[in-house]
Design a protein around this motif. Structure first.
Motif, PDB file in Angstrom:
ATOM      1  N   LEU A  57      54.236  50.672  34.556  1.00  0.00           N
ATOM      2  CA  LEU A  57      53.212  49.654  34.747  1.00  0.00           C
ATOM      3  C   LEU A  57      52.312  50.040  35.913  1.00  0.00           C
ATOM      4  CD1 LEU A  57      52.133  46.782  34.019  1.00  0.00           C
ATOM      5  CD2 LEU A  57      53.709  45.915  35.789  1.00  0.00           C
ATOM      6  N   VAL A  58      51.010  49.866  35.731  1.00  0.00           N
ATOM      7  CA  VAL A  58      50.021  50.081  36.786  1.00  0.00           C
ATOM      8  C   VAL A  58      49.444  48.733  37.186  1.00  0.00           C
ATOM      9  CG1 VAL A  58      47.790  51.106  37.383  1.00  0.00           C
ATOM     10  CG2 VAL A  58      49.432  52.397  36.006  1.00  0.00           C
ATOM     11  N   SER A  59      49.521  48.405  38.460  1.00  0.00           N
ATOM     12  CA  SER A  59      48.929  47.174  38.985  1.00  0.00           C
ATOM     13  C   SER A  59      47.555  47.500  39.562  1.00  0.00           C
ATOM     14  CB  SER A  59      49.811  46.574  40.090  1.00  0.00           C
ATOM     15  OG  SER A  59      51.085  46.243  39.600  1.00  0.00           O
ATOM     16  N   VAL A  60      46.530  46.902  38.994  1.00  0.00           N
ATOM     17  CA  VAL A  60      45.154  47.110  39.459  1.00  0.00           C
ATOM     18  C   VAL A  60      44.769  45.938  40.354  1.00  0.00           C
ATOM     19  CG1 VAL A  60      42.748  47.414  38.789  1.00  0.00           C
ATOM     20  CG2 VAL A  60      44.577  48.368  37.366  1.00  0.00           C
ATOM     21  N   ILE A  61      44.454  46.235  41.610  1.00  0.00           N
ATOM     22  CA  ILE A  61      44.163  45.208  42.613  1.00  0.00           C
ATOM     23  C   ILE A  61      42.664  45.192  42.887  1.00  0.00           C
ATOM     24  CG2 ILE A  61      44.579  44.481  44.996  1.00  0.00           C
ATOM     25  CD1 ILE A  61      47.311  46.087  44.706  1.00  0.00           C
ATOM     26  N   ILE A  62      42.025  44.056  42.589  1.00  0.00           N
ATOM     27  CA  ILE A  62      40.579  43.914  42.754  1.00  0.00           C
ATOM     28  C   ILE A  62      40.309  42.797  43.762  1.00  0.00           C
ATOM     29  CG2 ILE A  62      38.364  43.552  41.612  1.00  0.00           C
ATOM     30  CD1 ILE A  62      39.676  44.283  38.966  1.00  0.00           C
ATOM     31  N   PRO A  63      39.979  43.136  45.007  1.00  0.00           N
ATOM     32  CA  PRO A  63      39.554  42.100  45.947  1.00  0.00           C
ATOM     33  C   PRO A  63      38.083  41.768  45.710  1.00  0.00           C
ATOM     34  CG  PRO A  63      39.551  44.229  47.036  1.00  0.00           C
ATOM     35  CD  PRO A  63      39.999  44.473  45.612  1.00  0.00           C
ATOM     36  N   THR A  64      37.714  40.500  45.866  1.00  0.00           N
ATOM     37  CA  THR A  64      36.309  40.147  45.627  1.00  0.00           C
ATOM     38  C   THR A  64      35.898  38.983  46.502  1.00  0.00           C
ATOM     39  OG1 THR A  64      34.666  39.708  43.908  1.00  0.00           O
ATOM     40  CG2 THR A  64      36.768  38.527  43.733  1.00  0.00           C
ATOM     41  N   TYR A  65      34.607  38.968  46.813  1.00  0.00           N
ATOM     42  CA  TYR A  65      34.039  37.882  47.612  1.00  0.00           C
ATOM     43  C   TYR A  65      32.584  37.683  47.208  1.00  0.00           C
ATOM     44  CZ  TYR A  65      32.310  35.280  51.665  1.00  0.00           C
ATOM     45  OH  TYR A  65      31.730  34.330  52.475  1.00  0.00           O
ATOM     46  N   ASN A  66      32.305  36.550  46.586  1.00  0.00           N
ATOM     47  CA  ASN A  66      30.937  36.172  46.194  1.00  0.00           C
ATOM     48  C   ASN A  66      30.243  37.240  45.341  1.00  0.00           C
ATOM     49  OD1 ASN A  66      31.142  33.696  47.412  1.00  0.00           O
ATOM     50  ND2 ASN A  66      29.966  34.247  49.240  1.00  0.00           N
ATOM     51  N   ARG A  67      30.967  37.724  44.343  1.00  0.00           N
ATOM     52  CA  ARG A  67      30.413  38.711  43.418  1.00  0.00           C
ATOM     53  C   ARG A  67      30.808  38.352  41.988  1.00  0.00           C
ATOM     54  NH1 ARG A  67      31.863  44.291  46.701  1.00  0.00           N
ATOM     55  NH2 ARG A  67      29.895  44.498  47.847  1.00  0.00           N
ATOM     56  N   ALA A  68      30.532  37.128  41.584  1.00  0.00           N
ATOM     57  CA  ALA A  68      31.004  36.651  40.276  1.00  0.00           C
ATOM     58  C   ALA A  68      30.559  37.560  39.147  1.00  0.00           C
ATOM     59  CB  ALA A  68      30.511  35.227  40.036  1.00  0.00           C
ATOM     60  N   ALA A  69      29.309  37.973  39.143  1.00  0.00           N
ATOM     61  CA  ALA A  69      28.807  38.819  38.057  1.00  0.00           C
ATOM     62  C   ALA A  69      29.378  40.216  38.124  1.00  0.00           C
ATOM     63  CB  ALA A  69      27.278  38.864  38.098  1.00  0.00           C
ATOM     64  N   LEU A  70      29.411  40.786  39.326  1.00  0.00           N
ATOM     65  CA  LEU A  70      29.879  42.167  39.455  1.00  0.00           C
ATOM     66  C   LEU A  70      31.375  42.295  39.185  1.00  0.00           C
ATOM     67  CD1 LEU A  70      27.920  43.465  42.601  1.00  0.00           C
ATOM     68  CD2 LEU A  70      27.338  43.686  40.184  1.00  0.00           C
ATOM     69  N   VAL A  71      32.171  41.327  39.636  1.00  0.00           N
ATOM     70  CA  VAL A  71      33.611  41.445  39.420  1.00  0.00           C
ATOM     71  C   VAL A  71      33.946  41.356  37.940  1.00  0.00           C
ATOM     72  CG1 VAL A  71      34.209  38.979  39.703  1.00  0.00           C
ATOM     73  CG2 VAL A  71      35.878  40.751  40.310  1.00  0.00           C
ATOM     74  N   ARG A  72      33.129  40.642  37.161  1.00  0.00           N
ATOM     75  CA  ARG A  72      33.338  40.637  35.709  1.00  0.00           C
ATOM     76  C   ARG A  72      33.179  42.051  35.147  1.00  0.00           C
ATOM     77  NH1 ARG A  72      30.542  35.442  35.554  1.00  0.00           N
ATOM     78  NH2 ARG A  72      28.568  36.564  35.306  1.00  0.00           N
ATOM     79  N   LYS A 109      51.443  42.772  47.746  1.00  0.00           N
ATOM     80  CA  LYS A 109      52.611  41.874  47.685  1.00  0.00           C
ATOM     81  C   LYS A 109      52.830  41.347  46.273  1.00  0.00           C
ATOM     82  CE  LYS A 109      52.297  40.164  52.459  1.00  0.00           C
ATOM     83  NZ  LYS A 109      52.040  38.964  53.312  1.00  0.00           N
ATOM     84  N   GLN A 110      51.747  41.065  45.568  1.00  0.00           N
ATOM     85  CA  GLN A 110      51.863  40.474  44.235  1.00  0.00           C
ATOM     86  C   GLN A 110      52.153  41.500  43.150  1.00  0.00           C
ATOM     87  OE1 GLN A 110      48.408  38.125  43.308  1.00  0.00           O
ATOM     88  NE2 GLN A 110      48.599  36.810  45.110  1.00  0.00           N
ATOM     89  N   ALA A 111      51.871  42.759  43.410  1.00  0.00           N
ATOM     90  CA  ALA A 111      51.959  43.790  42.376  1.00  0.00           C
ATOM     91  C   ALA A 111      53.399  44.020  41.917  1.00  0.00           C
ATOM     92  CB  ALA A 111      51.365  45.087  42.899  1.00  0.00           C
ATOM     93  N   LYS A 112      53.538  44.216  40.622  1.00  0.00           N
ATOM     94  CA  LYS A 112      54.842  44.509  40.030  1.00  0.00           C
ATOM     95  C   LYS A 112      54.933  45.944  39.532  1.00  0.00           C
ATOM     96  CE  LYS A 112      55.235  39.717  38.405  1.00  0.00           C
ATOM     97  NZ  LYS A 112      55.338  38.831  37.215  1.00  0.00           N
ATOM     98  N   GLY A 113      53.845  46.685  39.592  1.00  0.00           N
ATOM     99  CA  GLY A 113      53.796  48.007  38.995  1.00  0.00           C
ATOM    100  C   GLY A 113      54.434  49.105  39.820  1.00  0.00           C
ATOM    101  N   GLN A 114      54.817  50.163  39.122  1.00  0.00           N
ATOM    102  CA  GLN A 114      55.323  51.369  39.771  1.00  0.00           C
ATOM    103  C   GLN A 114      54.173  52.121  40.454  1.00  0.00           C
ATOM    104  OE1 GLN A 114      57.659  53.837  37.140  1.00  0.00           O
ATOM    105  NE2 GLN A 114      57.424  55.662  38.424  1.00  0.00           N
ATOM    106  N   TYR A 115      52.980  51.953  39.919  1.00  0.00           N
ATOM    107  CA  TYR A 115      51.777  52.553  40.493  1.00  0.00           C
ATOM    108  C   TYR A 115      50.778  51.449  40.824  1.00  0.00           C
ATOM    109  CZ  TYR A 115      53.600  56.859  38.343  1.00  0.00           C
ATOM    110  OH  TYR A 115      54.382  57.924  37.965  1.00  0.00           O
TER     111      TYR A 115
END
Length: 355
Positions: A5-20, A77-83
């Motif tokens: 499993l790969v955990s993809v971590i996307i932090p975002t702040y006031n970028r509703a369109a771009l984070v989509r 902390k939230q990630a469950k993936g091996q990567y």
């Protein structure tokens, strides 16, 4: 045997369109064993509504605004993936990115992470705007930064790895340690990385340093576990100036953070500093002069004098530029004089070009 499993971590702040757009580039990955973790760092726009539209295809959580590195650490902390993969909310991935990097970490099971080259684009998308490859070369501004930090290199085709997704070309894969080379400039765009979760230990990103926190993180991780670099663009880095980009931090603050990072990493590393003292001192000396210049231009004479005092302790043979800065630092309102001198130099250069 199932794929890790790969955990993809996307932090975002006031970028509703771009984070989509970032999330969509993850959903298009040819590698399917992925969990997407979006950490909303206290957005005040419609990010929450935009992410809720994805339902259970992503894991979305919101926290008080504390900065991108704090959000990334929450994702760890939230990630469950091996990567673990980091993706900035204004960047995009090629569809083959994760599949390729999982294959590399399986092949080189002793390294802590892999990363790659990237392309830089302006405009609405890589297809519609100007897009330039070999983005990492734009970071190597000084001769020392161009030194090869890797112990070995091979062509990807020679590794015999099975990657089902079509790759645009063959490319060089290199392995080693970028800890020493990172003294001179950053080497890792976080969005290009895939990290072995077991390699992290207690290492996390510095939350108080938004400018250099990821730079320091990957330098330290490389020292502990090494890395593999793929000279292929797996990521599109968006070149823009929205309200939350770190490039909006003033130059003096950025320089101060970099000087402090060198203090706590390479200068504090006694074995490294004993072997590379001249290089560490030279890099900091140059940065201190740049900081003094910025401080004078913004009317912070006391800070400029402190920077110049430390620069003098690192190198006693002052250049003409340094001598001039010291003289200006003792004159009230010298920032205006310095700006006039700079304007005069620029004017003479333009005149010389015309002639």
């Amino acid at each position: 045997m199932s794929n890790p499993l790969v955990s993809v971590i996307i932090p975002t702040y006031n970028r509703a369109a771009l984070v989509r757009e970032a999330v969509e580039s993850v959903l298009k990955q040819t590698y399917r064993e992925i969990e997407i973790i979006v950490i909303d760092d206290g957005s005040t726009d419609d990010t929450a509504a935009a992410m809720q539209a994805y339902g259970n295809r992503i894991r979305y959580s919101r926290r008080p605004h504390a900065g991108e590195n704090a959000a990334r650490n929450v994702g760890f902390k939230q990630a469950k993936g091996q990567y673990l993969a980091l993706l900035d909310s204004d960047d995009l991935w090629e569809p083959y990115k994760i599949e390729l990097q999982v294959a590399l970490l399986k092949k080189f099971s002793d390294v802590g992470f892999t990363f790659s080259n990237f392309a830089i684009f302006r405009g609405a998308s890589p297809e519609s705007g100007a897009c330039h490859g070999d983005g990492i070369a734009t970071w190597f501004e000084h001769e020392q930064a161009r030194r090869d930090p890797y112990r070995w290199r091979q062509q990807f085709a020679s590794l015999g790895l099975s990657v089902g997704a079509p790759l645009p070309r063959d490319f060089t894969v290199s392995g080693g340690d970028i800890y020493g080379a990172s003294l001179f400039c950053p080497h890792v765009l976080p969005s290009t990385t895939l990290i072995r979760a077991s390699a992290l230990g207690t290492l996390r990103l510095q939350e108080f340093d938004l400018t250099c926190g990821d730079w320091e993180f990957f330098a330290r991780l490389s020292k502990e576990r090494g890395c593999v670099y793929a000279d292929l663009e797996t990521t599109f880095n968006r070149s823009h100036e929205d309200a939350v980009r770190l490039t909006r931090v003033d130059a003096s603050t950025q320089l101060g953070r970099r000087i402090a990072m060198i203090d706590r990493v390479w200068r504090a590393d006694r074995p490294f500093y004993s072997h590379h003292r001249d290089e560490v001192d030279e890099v900091q000396h140059r940065l201190l002069l740049q900081a003094a210049k910025q401080q004078l231009l913004t009317g912070r004479g006391a800070q400029a004098r402190a920077s110049l005092k430390r620069a003098k302790a690192l190198r006693t043979d002052a250049s003409m530029e340094e001598s001039m800065l010291r003289a200006l630092a003792g004159i009230p309102g010298s920032g205006l004089l310095l700006m006039a001198l700079r304007a005069s130099v620029h004017g003479m250069r333009r005149l010389a070009v015309r002639e």
